[in-house]
Design an enzyme around this catalytic site. Structure first.
Site, PDB file in Angstrom:
ATOM      1  N   TYR A 151       4.754  -1.117 -35.512  1.00  0.00           N
ATOM      2  CA  TYR A 151       5.002  -0.699 -34.138  1.00  0.00           C
ATOM      3  C   TYR A 151       5.095   0.816 -33.999  1.00  0.00           C
ATOM      4  O   TYR A 151       4.974   1.347 -32.905  1.00  0.00           O
ATOM      5  CB  TYR A 151       6.276  -1.358 -33.585  1.00  0.00           C
ATOM      6  CG  TYR A 151       6.194  -2.876 -33.482  1.00  0.00           C
ATOM      7  CD1 TYR A 151       5.174  -3.573 -34.096  1.00  0.00           C
ATOM      8  CD2 TYR A 151       7.122  -3.605 -32.776  1.00  0.00           C
ATOM      9  CE1 TYR A 151       5.078  -4.951 -34.017  1.00  0.00           C
ATOM     10  CE2 TYR A 151       7.049  -4.984 -32.681  1.00  0.00           C
ATOM     11  CZ  TYR A 151       6.023  -5.651 -33.317  1.00  0.00           C
ATOM     12  OH  TYR A 151       5.939  -7.017 -33.238  1.00  0.00           O
ATOM     13  N   LYS A 200       5.330 -10.583 -46.947  1.00  0.00           N
ATOM     14  CA  LYS A 200       4.011 -11.146 -47.264  1.00  0.00           C
ATOM     15  C   LYS A 200       3.525 -10.426 -48.519  1.00  0.00           C
ATOM     16  O   LYS A 200       2.473  -9.771 -48.532  1.00  0.00           O
ATOM     17  CB  LYS A 200       3.071 -10.953 -46.050  1.00  0.00           C
ATOM     18  CG  LYS A 200       1.751 -11.662 -46.154  1.00  0.00           C
ATOM     19  CD  LYS A 200       1.836 -13.172 -46.014  1.00  0.00           C
ATOM     20  CE  LYS A 200       0.479 -13.811 -46.280  1.00  0.00           C
ATOM     21  NZ  LYS A 200       0.526 -15.285 -46.321  1.00  0.00           N
ATOM     22  N   ASP A 232       4.815 -16.760 -43.673  1.00  0.00           N
ATOM     23  CA  ASP A 232       4.220 -18.003 -43.151  1.00  0.00           C
ATOM     24  C   ASP A 232       5.093 -19.197 -43.512  1.00  0.00           C
ATOM     25  O   ASP A 232       5.353 -20.082 -42.697  1.00  0.00           O
ATOM     26  CB  ASP A 232       2.764 -18.173 -43.620  1.00  0.00           C
ATOM     27  CG  ASP A 232       2.549 -17.870 -45.093  1.00  0.00           C
ATOM     28  OD1 ASP A 232       3.502 -17.432 -45.774  1.00  0.00           O
ATOM     29  OD2 ASP A 232       1.421 -18.081 -45.582  1.00  0.00           O
ATOM     30  N   ASP A 256      10.221  -9.573 -35.222  1.00  0.00           N
ATOM     31  CA  ASP A 256       9.951  -9.793 -33.803  1.00  0.00           C
ATOM     32  C   ASP A 256       9.512 -11.246 -33.592  1.00  0.00           C
ATOM     33  O   ASP A 256      10.034 -11.962 -32.732  1.00  0.00           O
ATOM     34  CB  ASP A 256       8.842  -8.816 -33.357  1.00  0.00           C
ATOM     35  CG  ASP A 256       8.581  -8.848 -31.872  1.00  0.00           C
ATOM     36  OD1 ASP A 256       9.440  -9.338 -31.110  1.00  0.00           O
ATOM     37  OD2 ASP A 256       7.499  -8.385 -31.455  1.00  0.00           O
ATOM     38  N   ASP A 260      12.026 -14.795 -32.157  1.00  0.00           N
ATOM     39  CA  ASP A 260      11.748 -15.658 -31.000  1.00  0.00           C
ATOM     40  C   ASP A 260      11.757 -17.129 -31.427  1.00  0.00           C
ATOM     41  O   ASP A 260      12.329 -17.982 -30.753  1.00  0.00           O
ATOM     42  CB  ASP A 260      10.374 -15.333 -30.385  1.00  0.00           C
ATOM     43  CG  ASP A 260      10.453 -14.285 -29.272  1.00  0.00           C
ATOM     44  OD1 ASP A 260      11.337 -13.413 -29.348  1.00  0.00           O
ATOM     45  OD2 ASP A 260       9.631 -14.347 -28.338  1.00  0.00           O
TER      46      ASP A 260
HETATM   47  C1  IPM Z   1      11.669  -7.527 -28.612  1.00  0.00           C
HETATM   48  C2  IPM Z   1      10.492  -7.321 -27.714  1.00  0.00           C
HETATM   49  C3  IPM Z   1       9.975  -5.912 -27.908  1.00  0.00           C
HETATM   50  C4  IPM Z   1       9.626  -5.754 -29.375  1.00  0.00           C
HETATM   51  C5  IPM Z   1       8.811  -5.533 -27.005  1.00  0.00           C
HETATM   52  C6  IPM Z   1       9.161  -5.725 -25.549  1.00  0.00           C
HETATM   53  C7  IPM Z   1       8.309  -4.156 -27.263  1.00  0.00           C
HETATM   54  O1  IPM Z   1       9.519  -8.278 -27.986  1.00  0.00           O
HETATM   55  O2  IPM Z   1      12.666  -6.807 -28.465  1.00  0.00           O
HETATM   56  O3  IPM Z   1      11.620  -8.416 -29.466  1.00  0.00           O
HETATM   57  O4  IPM Z   1       8.552  -6.163 -29.796  1.00  0.00           O
HETATM   58  O5  IPM Z   1      10.435  -5.235 -30.120  1.00  0.00           O
HETATM   59 MG    MG Z   2      10.127  -9.800 -29.300  1.00  0.00          MG
END
Ligand code: IPM
Ligand code: MG
Length: 370
Positions: A151, A200, A232, A256, A260
């Protein structure tokens, strides 16, 4: 209590979409906790993300960074809009709301992102995993490196041999790995003393460096059992048997994605708080979820991830452990009685409430009312 009369400055970034409504409820709960534990909280409103673009043409201003630096901690809602309709996404990538978030993380040195996944007893029915898996319990934290890797690496799009070619560099230095690994080992020592490095390393050079550094550090933490897992496989294991995890340490992009996934196994992404920590006590606290523009302003959002993030703020940046515990206890009690739509299942015996009512309910519990 020992903290009576203390006062703290809290930067508040409401942000976009559901941001203002979830932050409003977190502040309501914080005020209740502050009153009960006799601390004074001063809020410093700050703008970032889409609303900063609307006002200043850029998602993050120097002023916001400077203001944040005068605070003990920052509480944030969420930023961004729907890329299909929002004019913010007509701008070049470095001027979009997300660039503000990445920028503030970098500017404030917030390299360690902690995202907690806890399956509360009362939410077992909202967990999408099979009952026998949920019954084993889920309680782990992902430590995601937040200011390095893909990033933040060099990015470019060029034309090579007549076609477009895009590059994102994934680079980590030893010191960047070490400073977050220290936080991960320290967290593990306070928990069940198990650390899983997710990488990885069968393919990526940067992952091999992570393994080397973490492997060396493991010797300094003989009580922590360390294992290594390819990303993975980790994505699969999070669903197959999440009870095996205690502390997961990983680089920025893997964290990231996995965070989620991890939030969903605990019932809803609306339940996952996060803490982004710098060296020392300063931190920025935000729910892991996004700005949900589709339900913004409708009083439907679940404020609990933001409320739980506020509890993390009290614990990690302000040292108010008891107040943090009180908020977490109130949240657990609340979900046994009231739920926002994302947590609601038929016949769960709870009342469907909106964002405001949820915040009021939690605040009342902290104040001692039923
Ligand atoms: C998170 C979000 C951010 C990230 C985005 C919005 C840039 O997905 O905080 O997980 O990837 O860090
Ligand atoms: Mg995110």
């Amino acid at each position: 209590m020992g903290k009576e009369g203390k006062s703290f400055r809290i930067g508040v970034i409401e942000g976009d979409g559901i941001g203002p409504e979830i932050v409003r409820e977190a502040v309501r709960v914080l005020n209740q906790a502050a009153a009960r534990f006799d601390v004074s909280l001063e809020y410093v409103p700050m703008v970032m993300g889409g609303c900063s673009i609307d006002r200043y043409g850029i998602p993050l201003t120097e002023e916001t960074i400077a203001q944040a630096k005068t605070c003990d901690a920052v509480l944030m809602g969420s930023i961004g809009g729907d890329p299909a309709v929002s004019p913010w996404y007509q701008l070049e990538p470095s001027k979009r709301p997300e660039a503000g978030l990445l920028g503030i993380r970098k500017a404030l040195g917030l390299f360690a992102n902690l995202r907690f996944s806890v399956l509360y007893e009362d939410l077992k029915d909202a967990c999408p995993l099979r009952e026998d898996i949920a019954q084993e319990g889920i309680d782990f934290v992902i430590l995601r490196e937040l200011t390095g890797g893909l990033y933040f690496g060099e990015k470019k799009t060029e034309t090579v041999n007549g076609e477009a070619r895009a590059t994102d560099v994934l680079a980590y230095s030893e010191s960047e790995i070490r400073r977050i690994a220290v936080k991960a080992f320290d967290s593990a020592m306070l928990r069940r003393k198990k650390l899983t490095l997710v990488d990885k390393a069968n393919v990526l050079e940067s992952s091999r460096l992570w393994r080397k550094v973490v492997g060396e550090m493991a010797k300094e933490y003989p009580e922590v059992s360390v294992d290594y897992m390819y990303v993975d496989n980790a994505a699969m294991q999070l669903i197959r048997r999440p009870s095996q995890f205690d502390v997961i340490l990983t680089e920025n992009m893997f964290g990231d994605i996995l965070s989620d996934e991890a939030s969903m196994v605990t019932g809803s992404i609306g339940m996952q708080p996060s803490a982004s920590l710098a060296e020392g006590r300063f931190g920025l606290y935000e729910p892991s979820h996004g700005s949900a523009p589709d339900i913004a302003g409708q009083d439907k959002a679940n404020p609990l991830a933001t409320i739980l993030s506020a509890a993390c703020m009290l614990r990690y940046s302000l040292g108010l452990e008891e107040a943090a515990d009180a908020i977490e206890k109130a949240v657990i009690e609340a979900i046994g009685k009231v739920r926002t739509a994302d947590l609601k299942t038929d016949g769960d015996g709870t009342k469907l409430v909106g964002c405001t009512e949820m915040g009021q309910y939690v605040a009342r519990l902290i104040g001692g009312e039923k």
